[in-house]
Design a protein around this motif. Structure first.
Motif, mmCIF file in Angstrom:
data_model
loop_
_atom_site.group_PDB
_atom_site.id
_atom_site.type_symbol
_atom_site.label_atom_id
_atom_site.label_comp_id
_atom_site.label_asym_id
_atom_site.label_seq_id
_atom_site.Cartn_x
_atom_site.Cartn_y
_atom_site.Cartn_z
ATOM 1 N N GLU A 1 -8.939 5.621 -0.658
ATOM 2 C CA GLU A 1 -9.164 5.031 0.662
ATOM 3 C C GLU A 1 -9.701 6.075 1.646
ATOM 4 O O GLU A 1 -9.299 6.120 2.801
ATOM 5 N N CYS B 1 -9.679 6.425 7.024
ATOM 6 C CA CYS B 1 -10.353 5.216 7.506
ATOM 7 C C CYS B 1 -9.420 4.295 8.292
ATOM 8 O O CYS B 1 -9.716 3.116 8.468
ATOM 9 N N LEU C 1 0.867 -1.197 0.000
ATOM 10 C CA LEU C 1 0.000 0.000 0.000
ATOM 11 C C LEU C 1 0.893 1.233 0.000
ATOM 12 O O LEU C 1 0.741 2.143 0.816
ATOM 13 N N GLU D 1 -5.584 5.352 -3.804
ATOM 14 C CA GLU D 1 -6.522 4.253 -4.030
ATOM 15 C C GLU D 1 -7.920 4.575 -3.522
ATOM 16 O O GLU D 1 -8.714 3.680 -3.287
ATOM 17 N N TRP E 1 -1.366 4.463 -0.708
ATOM 18 C CA TRP E 1 -2.762 4.156 -0.402
ATOM 19 C C TRP E 1 -3.679 5.357 -0.617
ATOM 20 O O TRP E 1 -4.865 5.197 -0.885
ATOM 21 N N TRP E 2 -3.133 6.567 -0.524
ATOM 22 C CA TRP E 2 -3.956 7.770 -0.701
ATOM 23 C C TRP E 2 -4.424 7.936 -2.146
ATOM 24 O O TRP E 2 -5.333 8.707 -2.406
ATOM 25 N N PHE F 1 -1.694 4.063 6.413
ATOM 26 C CA PHE F 1 -2.948 3.429 6.045
ATOM 27 C C PHE F 1 -3.790 3.117 7.279
ATOM 28 O O PHE F 1 -5.005 3.339 7.292
ATOM 29 N N ASP F 2 -3.134 2.632 8.348
ATOM 30 C CA ASP F 2 -3.855 2.326 9.579
ATOM 31 C C ASP F 2 -3.026 2.695 10.806
ATOM 32 O O ASP F 2 -3.135 2.049 11.853
#
Length: 283
Positions: A93, A193, A85, A91, A88-89, A225-226
């Motif tokens: 998300e 998220c 990822l 995609e 990831w920004w 991402f998380d």
């Protein structure tokens, strides 16, 4: 739902001024990421955030986290990818449409409810009690703020960013600009998220971050991402002060303890007392 400003999106200035010189900046090459949703002649794309094309280095956050930027309604943070990822920004998300407004929440009931959802069941006996000791199953209440003079929170934030980049903890961060009135609101404004497996409404996360800004001089520095990296200008200096802060962290991000230190007491010593860096992740 997150209440986006009715006025012109502050990111729109970058359409005519891509380097941000009118804001006193010299932005690297980058681009706008639009709010997710349908597009058509009836609806123009609305920029959600701006992200640099390439990784930035030491000094990047300090160079762009300026009073002029804040006055324009923008916050500078770092975004970090991970294996699989990396960007990831890009995609899509993000889900800003599902977020409420941080103004509608107060930190005490938010953390109380988080706490009640993660404390071990009584059936777990002594092992569960050890995880949350010296506290019981009832919410212990908010930690008090640290007394005494403290360093400038924004200077601490920029120093932490440089340290995370230099150490390789953030190996390839991108610079991001997000329309938000304060740093604590950045996760909500961008519809991040990251905590989805713990809480779907990031406005509750922002409500807690706002309180940490006020009590501990905390600042949002970087998002993955998380994962979330927060600087702390006024961390607890004693174990007695750190323990209730560690309880707040357990409610906020239980994986820090469940899959990390193993108990609130150990976590307080390892990650809270005297620490200018609070890192969170959600599995």
């Amino acid at each position: 739902m997150w209440k986006s400003p009715k006025a012109r999106n502050p990111l729109s200035v970058l359409a005519d001024d891509p380097q941000g010189r009118s804001l006193g900046l010299e932005l690297p090459a980058g681009g706008l990421i639009d709010t997710p949703g349908r597009r058509g002649w009836w609806r123009e794309a609305d920029p959600l955030l701006w992200v640099s094309d390439e990784a930035v280095g030491v000094g990047a956050l300090a160079a762009h986290r300026t009073p002029a930027l804040a006055a324009a309604g923008l916050q500078a943070v770092l975004l970090q990818g991970r294996r699989g990822l990396e960007r990831w920004w890009q995609e899509r998300e993000f889900a800003p449409e599902r977020m409420s407004d941080p103004d509608d929440h107060h930190v005490e009931p938010v953390l109380r409810e988080f706490w009640s959802a993660v404390v071990p069941d009584p059936e777990e006996g002594a092992e569960g009690e050890e995880v949350i000791a010296p506290f019981g199953r009832d919410w212990p209440g908010l930690a008090r703020s640290q007394d005494g003079p403290d360093p400038d929170p924004d200077a601490v934030a920029c120093g932490l960013a440089d340290g995370l980049i230099a150490s390789g903890h953030l190996p390839s961060p991108r610079l991001a600009l997000v329309p938000a009135g304060r740093g604590a609101d950045v996760p909500t404004a961008m519809g991040w998220c990251g905590p989805t497996n713990h809480e779907n409404d990031t406005a509750l996360v922002s409500a807690v971050l706002r309180s940490w800004e006020d009590r501990f001089g905390a600042r949002v520095v970087a998002l993955g991402f998380d994962e979330l990296h927060v600087s702390v200008a006024a961390p607890p200096r004693t174990t007695a002060h750190a323990l209730p802060v560690a309880a707040e962290h357990f409610a906020f991000s239980p994986d820090n303890i469940w899959q990390g230190s193993g108990s609130i007491r150990a976590y307080a010593d390892e990650a809270v007392t005297g620490s200018n860096h609070w890192g969170f992740w959600w599995d």
